[in-house]
Enzyme design. Structure first.
Site, PDB file in Angstrom:
ATOM      1  N   HIS A  18       0.851  -1.196   0.000  1.00 25.68           N
ATOM      2  CA  HIS A  18       0.000   0.000   0.000  1.00 25.68           C
ATOM      3  C   HIS A  18       0.880   1.238   0.000  1.00 25.68           C
ATOM      4  O   HIS A  18       1.994   1.217   0.536  1.00 25.68           O
ATOM      5  CB  HIS A  18      -0.963   0.005   1.189  1.00 25.68           C
ATOM      6  CG  HIS A  18      -0.304   0.085   2.534  1.00 25.68           C
ATOM      7  ND1 HIS A  18      -0.014   1.275   3.153  1.00 25.68           N
ATOM      8  CD2 HIS A  18       0.135  -0.884   3.373  1.00 25.68           C
ATOM      9  CE1 HIS A  18       0.554   1.036   4.324  1.00 25.68           C
ATOM     10  NE2 HIS A  18       0.669  -0.273   4.484  1.00 25.68           N
ATOM     11  N   ASP A  36      -0.320   4.440   0.886  1.00 25.57           N
ATOM     12  CA  ASP A  36      -0.688   5.493   1.837  1.00 25.57           C
ATOM     13  C   ASP A  36       0.127   5.310   3.114  1.00 25.57           C
ATOM     14  O   ASP A  36       0.657   4.222   3.370  1.00 25.57           O
ATOM     15  CB  ASP A  36      -2.193   5.477   2.147  1.00 25.57           C
ATOM     16  CG  ASP A  36      -2.654   4.198   2.836  1.00 25.57           C
ATOM     17  OD1 ASP A  36      -2.136   3.119   2.483  1.00 25.57           O
ATOM     18  OD2 ASP A  36      -3.518   4.269   3.732  1.00 25.57           O
ATOM     19  N   ASP A  96       6.685   1.180   5.998  1.00 26.20           N
ATOM     20  CA  ASP A  96       5.238   0.882   6.000  1.00 26.20           C
ATOM     21  C   ASP A  96       4.527   1.827   5.049  1.00 26.20           C
ATOM     22  O   ASP A  96       4.047   2.860   5.469  1.00 26.20           O
ATOM     23  CB  ASP A  96       4.699   1.013   7.426  1.00 26.20           C
ATOM     24  CG  ASP A  96       3.244   0.605   7.527  1.00 26.20           C
ATOM     25  OD1 ASP A  96       2.727  -0.021   6.591  1.00 26.20           O
ATOM     26  OD2 ASP A  96       2.609   0.939   8.546  1.00 26.20           O
ATOM     27  N   GLU A 120      -4.931   1.618   3.090  1.00 25.33           N
ATOM     28  CA  GLU A 120      -4.733   0.516   4.035  1.00 25.33           C
ATOM     29  C   GLU A 120      -4.773   1.010   5.468  1.00 25.33           C
ATOM     30  O   GLU A 120      -5.280   0.338   6.362  1.00 25.33           O
ATOM     31  CB  GLU A 120      -3.385  -0.176   3.761  1.00 25.33           C
ATOM     32  CG  GLU A 120      -3.195  -1.511   4.481  1.00 25.33           C
ATOM     33  CD  GLU A 120      -2.641  -1.399   5.893  1.00 25.33           C
ATOM     34  OE1 GLU A 120      -2.698  -2.391   6.631  1.00 25.33           O
ATOM     35  OE2 GLU A 120      -2.158  -0.319   6.279  1.00 25.33           O
ATOM     36  N   GLU A 121      -4.235   2.205   5.684  1.00 22.98           N
ATOM     37  CA  GLU A 121      -4.118   2.715   7.055  1.00 22.98           C
ATOM     38  C   GLU A 121      -5.465   3.125   7.643  1.00 22.98           C
ATOM     39  O   GLU A 121      -5.564   3.423   8.827  1.00 22.98           O
ATOM     40  CB  GLU A 121      -3.138   3.899   7.101  1.00 22.98           C
ATOM     41  CG  GLU A 121      -1.713   3.552   6.649  1.00 22.98           C
ATOM     42  CD  GLU A 121      -0.997   2.561   7.568  1.00 22.98           C
ATOM     43  OE1 GLU A 121      -1.600   2.108   8.556  1.00 22.98           O
ATOM     44  OE2 GLU A 121       0.170   2.237   7.278  1.00 22.98           O
ATOM     45  N   ASP A 173       1.588 -10.166   0.835  1.00 21.72           N
ATOM     46  CA  ASP A 173       1.378  -8.798   1.326  1.00 21.72           C
ATOM     47  C   ASP A 173       2.339  -8.540   2.482  1.00 21.72           C
ATOM     48  O   ASP A 173       3.082  -9.424   2.901  1.00 21.72           O
ATOM     49  CB  ASP A 173      -0.082  -8.640   1.781  1.00 21.72           C
ATOM     50  CG  ASP A 173      -0.484  -7.179   2.001  1.00 21.72           C
ATOM     51  OD1 ASP A 173       0.265  -6.269   1.582  1.00 21.72           O
ATOM     52  OD2 ASP A 173      -1.554  -6.943   2.593  1.00 21.72           O
ATOM     53  N   HIS A 209       4.547   3.604  12.397  1.00 19.06           N
ATOM     54  CA  HIS A 209       3.574   4.632  12.791  1.00 19.06           C
ATOM     55  C   HIS A 209       4.173   5.557  13.856  1.00 19.06           C
ATOM     56  O   HIS A 209       3.450   6.316  14.489  1.00 19.06           O
ATOM     57  CB  HIS A 209       2.265   4.021  13.329  1.00 19.06           C
ATOM     58  CG  HIS A 209       1.523   3.220  12.300  1.00 19.06           C
ATOM     59  ND1 HIS A 209       0.207   2.868  12.436  1.00 19.06           N
ATOM     60  CD2 HIS A 209       1.907   2.703  11.110  1.00 19.06           C
ATOM     61  CE1 HIS A 209      -0.175   2.166  11.380  1.00 19.06           C
ATOM     62  NE2 HIS A 209       0.844   2.048  10.562  1.00 19.06           N
TER      63      HIS A 209
HETATM   64 ZN    ZN Z   1       1.204  -1.122   6.327  1.00 15.36          ZN
END
Ligand code: ZN
Length: 483
Positions: A116, A118, A151, A185-186, A212, A455
């Site tokens: 992903h 985003d 990520d 995704e987030e 994934d 994150h």
């Molecule tokens: Zn992720």
């Protein structure tokens, strides 16, 4: 007395023989593949990841800046012209990208590589803690810095670099390869991966495997293991968010009734806290024990080899830490509690939200009904706000899993490879039904330090690590041909 002593000694001997037998027959499941040296420089790729990080494709809870997302899509077009020319490509759910690289043999099942593009926001207050700015893609001290480095722009750019390079070299796959790059995704993936999965299902696509994010090469994160352990997520936990609410007549705070709305909800929260879901060794945890256990030092290996017999001992160890506890049970976390409007008024309403992460083997229904039984209070209304059952568990004995295992060893050399349960949710959960092999592995090393940058602050990836990730995707594409 002698007889009793004899019985005790006898049982000890039988017990010891049983434990030793299990220890001796606890065979290694590690495959025998060697590292393949790679001479490609991939220097341009490093610049590309840096540029990708500079595009602020941030998923906020309630909005996104679509110009940044379109900028990213244009960037992909500019930087990977061969991929754009050779594959068919479309946007689904508005901004999610699906590429189809047609294979030469239509009788073979396709494969799906996911990621992903985003990223989560960087709170203003955290900016001073970043050693390098989060959206400048600085390459400093052997690292590429910024939000999305691990990520999961490493996945998007790693996959695209591999594909672009292979197309340039005239490579033609036998199997069709789908690339699925989600844009949300987030924030649950409802408009991105879910739409792509829906589109593929409608087309009747049945894939050999789906790959994934969600598993990593870990260094020092598996207790008792000195070697690096590559963890392949063969499943992930499901979730359900429950709202508990109650309405009770209010009144003046000077004359409270025996129970107010707040009391009812408070008691409910205490009941849920005091009655956790039982811990146990689930199927995917057992797979982990069987793969990692034989590689452990003597004492731990003995415990793992006898996990059936020593389950209570193992559970006591697992229950100690929050992350290991999450592997052995369905967890419940109260996340919101609300009631009251004025200091001296009894609230007529109170509500609490429970965020529940479901272990494979249980379902949204079974967990919700267990909570209802625990509360045992008809005054409390239970409403499901969000839900997702745990996806099926992929089989670590399947050739697709073994192909991934092989690819990891060919890039990272002598590491232990094991299946595990991912405790967070990934976009891949939407692809259950498209393939029985939904595998989660993103090719970089996670350690005690950088795990906090997920994150968090100072997200970055080592330049060499990123180069390895490109080689990894090349290996996967090539090895998948042999399945
Ligand atoms: Zn992720």
């Amino acid at each position: 007395m002698k007889k009793l002593l004899g019985i005790i000694l006898g049982s000890f001997t039988i017990g010891a023989i049983y434990l030793s037998y299990n220890y001796i027959t606890f065979d290694s499941k590690q495959l025998d593949f060697r590292k393949i040296e790679n001479n490609s420089s991939y220097d341009e790729a490093v610049v590309h990841l840096s540029e990708a990080i500079q595009i602020q494709t941030i998923s906020y809870d309630d909005h996104i800046d679509t110009t940044e997302f379109y900028k990213f899509i244009d960037f992909v077009k500019d930087v990977y012209p061969h991929t754009f020319q050779k594959t068919s490509h479309q946007l689904l759910g508005g901004l999610s990208m699906l590429f189809t690289w047609q294979g030469s043999d239509p009788s073979l099942k396709p494969i799906i590589l996911m990621s992903h593009y985003d990223v989560v926001p960087v709170p203003e207050g955290n900016l001073p803690k970043w050693k390098q700015p989060p959206f400048e893609g600085k390459i400093v001290d052997g690292f590429i810095w910024g939000r999305g480095a691990i990520d999961d722009k490493v996945g998007v750019i790693g996959i695209l670099e591999a594909i672009e390079g292979m197309i340039k070299n005239g490579y033609q796959p036998k199997r069709t390869i789908y690339l699925s790059f989600g844009h949300d995704e987030e924030v649950m993936g409802n408009n991105g991966a879910k739409q792509i999965a829906h589109f593929l299902k409608q087309k009747g696509v049945k894939a050999e495997f789906v790959l994934d994010e969600g598993g990593y090469l870990t260094d020092g994160l598996v207790p008792g293991m000195e070697k690096q352990v590559a963890l392949i997520g063969t499943t992930e936990k499901g979730f359900v968010t429950l709202e508990l609410s109650t309405e009770i007549e209010g009144g003046h705070a000077s004359m409270p009734k025996k129970e107010t709305a707040v009391d009812v909800i408070a008691k409910a929260l205490v009941a849920v806290h005091d009655n956790p879901f039982p811990s146990h060794i689930s199927k995917p945890l057992n797979d982990f024990i069987e793969h990692v256990g034989p590689e452990m030092p003597f004492a731990l290996k003995t415990v793992f080899a006898n996990s059936n017999l020593l389950e209570p001992v193992l559970m006591a160890v697992y229950e100690k830490g929050p992350s290991s506890n999450a592997l052995v049970r369905t967890t419940v976390a109260p996340t919101i509690v609300e009631a009251g409007v004025k200091n001296n008024v009894l609230p007529t309403q109170a509500r609490a939200v429970l965020n529940i992460r479901i272990l494979p083997g249980e379902t949204v229904e079974s967990v919700t009904s267990a909570i209802k039984n625990t509360l045992n209070d008809d005054r409390i209304k239970i409403q499901i706000l969000e839900r997702s059952n745990p996806p099926a568990v992929s089989n670590p004995k399947h050739p697709a899993y073994k192909m991934l295992d092989q690819s990891i060893r060919e890039v990272f050399g002598e590491v232990v490879v094991s299946p595990y349960i991912m405790i967070a949710a990934s976009d891949s959960r939407y692809f259950t039904g498209i393939s029985e092999n939904v595998l989660r592995f993103c090719p970089f090393t996670l350690n005690k330090e950088n795990i906090k940058s997920f994150h968090g602050i100072n997200e970055k990836i080592g330049v060499e690590e990123f180069k390895n990730s490109i080689q990894f995707y090349e290996r996967v594409i090539k090895n998948a041909e042999e399945l």
